[in-house]
Design a protein around this motif. Structure first.
Motif, mmCIF file in Angstrom:
data_model
loop_
_atom_site.group_PDB
_atom_site.id
_atom_site.type_symbol
_atom_site.label_atom_id
_atom_site.label_comp_id
_atom_site.label_asym_id
_atom_site.label_seq_id
_atom_site.Cartn_x
_atom_site.Cartn_y
_atom_site.Cartn_z
ATOM 1 N N THR A 1 0.850 -1.191 0.000
ATOM 2 C CA THR A 1 0.000 0.000 0.000
ATOM 3 C C THR A 1 0.887 1.243 0.000
ATOM 4 O O THR A 1 2.087 1.172 0.215
ATOM 5 C CB THR A 1 -0.897 0.039 1.247
ATOM 6 N N GLY A 2 0.263 2.406 -0.236
ATOM 7 C CA GLY A 2 0.955 3.678 -0.049
ATOM 8 C C GLY A 2 1.952 4.053 -1.110
ATOM 9 O O GLY A 2 2.734 4.989 -0.925
ATOM 10 N N LEU A 3 1.945 3.356 -2.267
ATOM 11 C CA LEU A 3 2.947 3.631 -3.303
ATOM 12 C C LEU A 3 2.363 4.317 -4.534
ATOM 13 O O LEU A 3 3.096 4.614 -5.475
ATOM 14 C CB LEU A 3 3.631 2.324 -3.737
ATOM 15 N N SER A 4 1.089 4.574 -4.530
ATOM 16 C CA SER A 4 0.428 5.079 -5.738
ATOM 17 C C SER A 4 0.903 6.460 -6.158
ATOM 18 O O SER A 4 0.766 6.829 -7.334
ATOM 19 C CB SER A 4 -1.087 5.093 -5.533
ATOM 20 N N ASN A 5 1.456 7.244 -5.232
ATOM 21 C CA ASN A 5 1.936 8.592 -5.565
ATOM 22 C C ASN A 5 3.433 8.635 -5.833
ATOM 23 O O ASN A 5 4.046 9.697 -5.754
ATOM 24 C CB ASN A 5 1.591 9.568 -4.441
ATOM 25 N N LEU A 6 4.016 7.471 -6.122
ATOM 26 C CA LEU A 6 5.457 7.400 -6.377
ATOM 27 C C LEU A 6 5.692 6.954 -7.826
ATOM 28 O O LEU A 6 6.149 5.840 -8.082
ATOM 29 C CB LEU A 6 6.120 6.421 -5.405
ATOM 30 N N PRO A 7 5.431 7.821 -8.783
ATOM 31 C CA PRO A 7 5.541 7.425 -10.201
ATOM 32 C C PRO A 7 6.966 7.158 -10.648
ATOM 33 O O PRO A 7 7.174 6.496 -11.669
ATOM 34 C CB PRO A 7 4.952 8.632 -10.943
ATOM 35 N N ASP B 1 -0.420 -0.240 -9.572
ATOM 36 C CA ASP B 1 -0.965 0.210 -10.858
ATOM 37 C C ASP B 1 -0.329 1.499 -11.368
ATOM 38 O O ASP B 1 -0.160 1.682 -12.577
ATOM 39 C CB ASP B 1 -2.485 0.408 -10.733
ATOM 40 N N ASN B 2 0.028 2.407 -10.451
ATOM 41 C CA ASN B 2 0.581 3.704 -10.863
ATOM 42 C C ASN B 2 2.104 3.716 -10.948
ATOM 43 O O ASN B 2 2.679 4.721 -11.372
ATOM 44 C CB ASN B 2 0.125 4.798 -9.895
ATOM 45 N N ASN B 3 2.730 2.631 -10.573
ATOM 46 C CA ASN B 3 4.198 2.577 -10.580
ATOM 47 C C ASN B 3 4.698 2.053 -11.927
ATOM 48 O O ASN B 3 5.363 1.015 -12.021
ATOM 49 C CB ASN B 3 4.698 1.711 -9.427
ATOM 50 N N VAL B 4 4.407 2.828 -12.957
ATOM 51 C CA VAL B 4 4.646 2.372 -14.327
ATOM 52 C C VAL B 4 6.123 2.319 -14.705
ATOM 53 O O VAL B 4 6.481 1.734 -15.729
ATOM 54 C CB VAL B 4 3.883 3.269 -15.327
ATOM 55 N N LEU C 1 0.191 -14.465 -10.053
ATOM 56 C CA LEU C 1 0.825 -13.317 -10.697
ATOM 57 C C LEU C 1 -0.275 -12.410 -11.245
ATOM 58 O O LEU C 1 -0.688 -12.535 -12.397
ATOM 59 C CB LEU C 1 1.759 -13.763 -11.809
ATOM 60 N N SER C 2 -0.762 -11.531 -10.422
ATOM 61 C CA SER C 2 -1.858 -10.663 -10.820
ATOM 62 C C SER C 2 -1.465 -9.198 -10.646
ATOM 63 O O SER C 2 -0.488 -8.870 -9.974
ATOM 64 C CB SER C 2 -3.096 -10.961 -9.973
ATOM 65 N N ASN C 3 -2.226 -8.311 -11.291
ATOM 66 C CA ASN C 3 -2.064 -6.860 -11.151
ATOM 67 C C ASN C 3 -0.690 -6.366 -11.602
ATOM 68 O O ASN C 3 -0.142 -5.427 -11.024
ATOM 69 C CB ASN C 3 -2.322 -6.431 -9.697
ATOM 70 N N LEU C 4 -0.140 -7.003 -12.626
ATOM 71 C CA LEU C 4 1.155 -6.587 -13.159
ATOM 72 C C LEU C 4 1.013 -5.930 -14.532
ATOM 73 O O LEU C 4 2.011 -5.558 -15.148
ATOM 74 C CB LEU C 4 2.085 -7.803 -13.281
ATOM 75 N N GLY C 5 -0.206 -5.768 -14.997
ATOM 76 C CA GLY C 5 -0.441 -5.299 -16.354
ATOM 77 C C GLY C 5 0.175 -3.950 -16.665
ATOM 78 O O GLY C 5 0.646 -3.714 -17.784
ATOM 79 N N SER C 6 0.207 -3.027 -15.687
ATOM 80 C CA SER C 6 0.723 -1.677 -15.943
ATOM 81 C C SER C 6 2.247 -1.603 -15.911
ATOM 82 O O SER C 6 2.826 -0.587 -16.296
ATOM 83 C CB SER C 6 0.148 -0.698 -14.916
ATOM 84 N N LEU C 7 2.899 -2.669 -15.487
ATOM 85 C CA LEU C 7 4.363 -2.642 -15.324
ATOM 86 C C LEU C 7 5.037 -3.066 -16.633
ATOM 87 O O LEU C 7 5.722 -4.092 -16.704
ATOM 88 C CB LEU C 7 4.786 -3.556 -14.172
ATOM 89 N N GLU C 8 4.885 -2.250 -17.649
ATOM 90 C CA GLU C 8 5.397 -2.602 -18.976
ATOM 91 C C GLU C 8 6.915 -2.489 -19.078
ATOM 92 O O GLU C 8 7.504 -3.027 -20.009
ATOM 93 C CB GLU C 8 4.738 -1.709 -20.023
ATOM 94 N N ARG C 9 7.548 -1.798 -18.135
ATOM 95 C CA ARG C 9 9.002 -1.638 -18.167
ATOM 96 C C ARG C 9 9.722 -2.620 -17.245
ATOM 97 O O ARG C 9 10.924 -2.492 -17.029
ATOM 98 C CB ARG C 9 9.367 -0.197 -17.800
ATOM 99 N N LEU C 10 9.002 -3.574 -16.729
ATOM 100 C CA LEU C 10 9.594 -4.529 -15.801
ATOM 101 C C LEU C 10 10.717 -5.317 -16.458
ATOM 102 O O LEU C 10 10.539 -5.888 -17.530
ATOM 103 C CB LEU C 10 8.512 -5.487 -15.291
ATOM 104 N N GLU C 11 11.879 -5.333 -15.796
ATOM 105 C CA GLU C 11 13.048 -6.050 -16.308
ATOM 106 C C GLU C 11 13.365 -7.293 -15.484
ATOM 107 O O GLU C 11 13.846 -8.289 -16.014
ATOM 108 C CB GLU C 11 14.272 -5.127 -16.327
ATOM 109 N N GLU C 12 13.109 -7.221 -14.177
ATOM 110 C CA GLU C 12 13.438 -8.342 -13.290
ATOM 111 C C GLU C 12 12.281 -8.601 -12.336
ATOM 112 O O GLU C 12 11.781 -7.678 -11.694
ATOM 113 C CB GLU C 12 14.708 -8.043 -12.477
ATOM 114 N N LEU C 13 11.876 -9.864 -12.244
ATOM 115 C CA LEU C 13 10.854 -10.282 -11.288
ATOM 116 C C LEU C 13 11.423 -11.406 -10.442
ATOM 117 O O LEU C 13 11.701 -12.495 -10.940
ATOM 118 C CB LEU C 13 9.591 -10.750 -12.017
ATOM 119 N N TRP C 14 11.603 -11.116 -9.162
ATOM 120 C CA TRP C 14 12.112 -12.094 -8.214
ATOM 121 C C TRP C 14 10.925 -12.593 -7.396
ATOM 122 O O TRP C 14 10.349 -11.839 -6.604
ATOM 123 C CB TRP C 14 13.163 -11.466 -7.302
#
Length: 363
Positions: free
Chosen positions: A245-251, A270-273, A288-301
């Motif tokens: 929680t609490g990360l939506s204002n950290l673009p 969702d807002n951490n694009v 693995l849900s709610n990752l749709g907006s993370l189009e720049r994701l390079e590493e998933l641990w």
């Protein structure tokens, strides 16, 4: 048998204390009342108790001059692991151009610097010493980096006048509260991992903060960081977080390390694009849900979770063109078929270069 009148029990034992006694048991020495009251009883319960206002312990000067071979105009002094216990014994006033001073892994308990260092010193490293109180830094107004990791600090004090600070490292101390940082508007990196912090607070003035390291504390909620608009790295591993929680204002957030918590799902991103690295290892995430907006994701641990579906891996991650590294070991999808596991991941995610610690394709 009763003792004779006017004679104490100790009088019958001439070896008591190794001295003779008179008929009343007095051995000629003034004795402390056995019922003496301990005024600072906290010493008994805290073996590392120290009185902040007590006079410093007398330091014995070193038998040798550790800096005798240094040029007087040196700008970088490194005395790591030299058994230094007294800063004054180093006679640092000889050096008037020191910008970097490293005294890590010594036996220093008190910070005592000569005024001659005030105008020039930029980086101070006191990692792994015996320091319990932040004192003696008042004149170092040009200090940009301060490392007091692996000491005995319980409080953050006497720092808010050091407005030039950009990096603070207080890893592995006994700090219970984030405080004393008001006014450090240039602070870029704050490391408070491995302490005893229960709440994220008092970061309101740290507008320039880019990296916040709070791993291995006792934090139960992600809060009071929404104003940190420049934050790029957040490490909150090994805490007690049940959800994100609490990360939506950290673009601008690029790296999130939230392993070893109590997560059961991925949410709140969702807002951490701009997120490039996401570490959710050692939680209880089943999907693995709610990752749709993370189009720049390079590493998933995501090691040591409850992920079980290769189809879900393909559905959620196959379209992420920049994804090059995944960690899924110690999940049901790996444990059920360890021999076929990597081949199945490669088929599901053809863009992947690394699966766990194994490189599967060279870019």
């Amino acid at each position: 048998m009763d003792n004779p009148p006017d004679e104490s029990p100790d009088a019958a034992n001439p070896t008591n204390g190794g001295a003779l006694q008179d008929s009343k048991g007095w051995d000629g020495k003034l004795r402390v009342d056995r019922r003496a009251v301990v005024t600072n009883a906290e010493i008994l319960s805290d073996p590392e108790y120290s009185d902040e206002d007590a006079p410093p312990v007398e330091q014995i000067s070193a038998d040798e001059d550790l800096l005798e071979d240094y040029e007087l105009d040196i700008d970088d002094i490194d005395l790591a692991h030299c058994r230094v216990s007294s800063i004054p014994a180093l006679y640092l006033e000889r050096f008037t151009k020191v910008e970097k001073l490293c005294l890590r892994q010594n036996q220093i308990a008190h910070i005592e610097f000569p005024p001659t260092l005030n105008p020039t010193l930029r980086e101070l490293d006191l990692y792994d010493n015996l320091i319990s109180h932040i004192k003696g830094l008042s004149g170092l107004i040009n200090l940009t980096s301060l490392d007091l990791s692996f000491n005995k600090l319980k409080h953050i004090k006497n720092l808010n006048h050091l407005e030039a600070l950009t990096d603070i490292y207080f890893v592995q101390n006994k700090i219970q509260k984030i405080e004393g940082l008001d006014g450090l508007t240039k602070l870029r990196n704050l490391e408070l991992a491995a302490n005893r912090i229960r709440e994220i607070e008092n970061l309101d003035t740290l507008k320039a903060l880019e990296e916040l390291w709070l791993g291995k504390n006792k934090i139960t909620e992600l809060k009071n960081i929404a104003h940190l608009n420049n934050l790029k790295i957040l490490s909150i591993q090994s805490n007690r977080l049940p959800q994100i929680t609490g990360l939506s204002n950290l673009p601008n957030l690029e790296e999130l390390y939230i392993s070893h918590n109590a997560l059961t799902e991925i949410s709140g991103l969702d807002n951490n694009v701009n997120l490039r690295v996401l570490d959710i290892s050692n939680n209880k995430v089943a999907h693995l849900s709610n990752l749709g907006s993370l189009e720049r994701l390079e590493e998933l641990w995501a090691s040591s979770n409850l992920l079980s579906s290769f189809e879900e891996v393909e559905r959620e991650l196959a379209q992420k063109k920049e994804l090059n590294t995944v960690y899924f070991e110690m999940n049901p999808l790996q444990l059920r078929s360890p021999a076929l596991y990597r081949n199945k991941i490669r088929l599901a995610l053809p863009q992947i270069q690394q699966i766990d610690a194994t490189f599967v394709r060279v870019s």
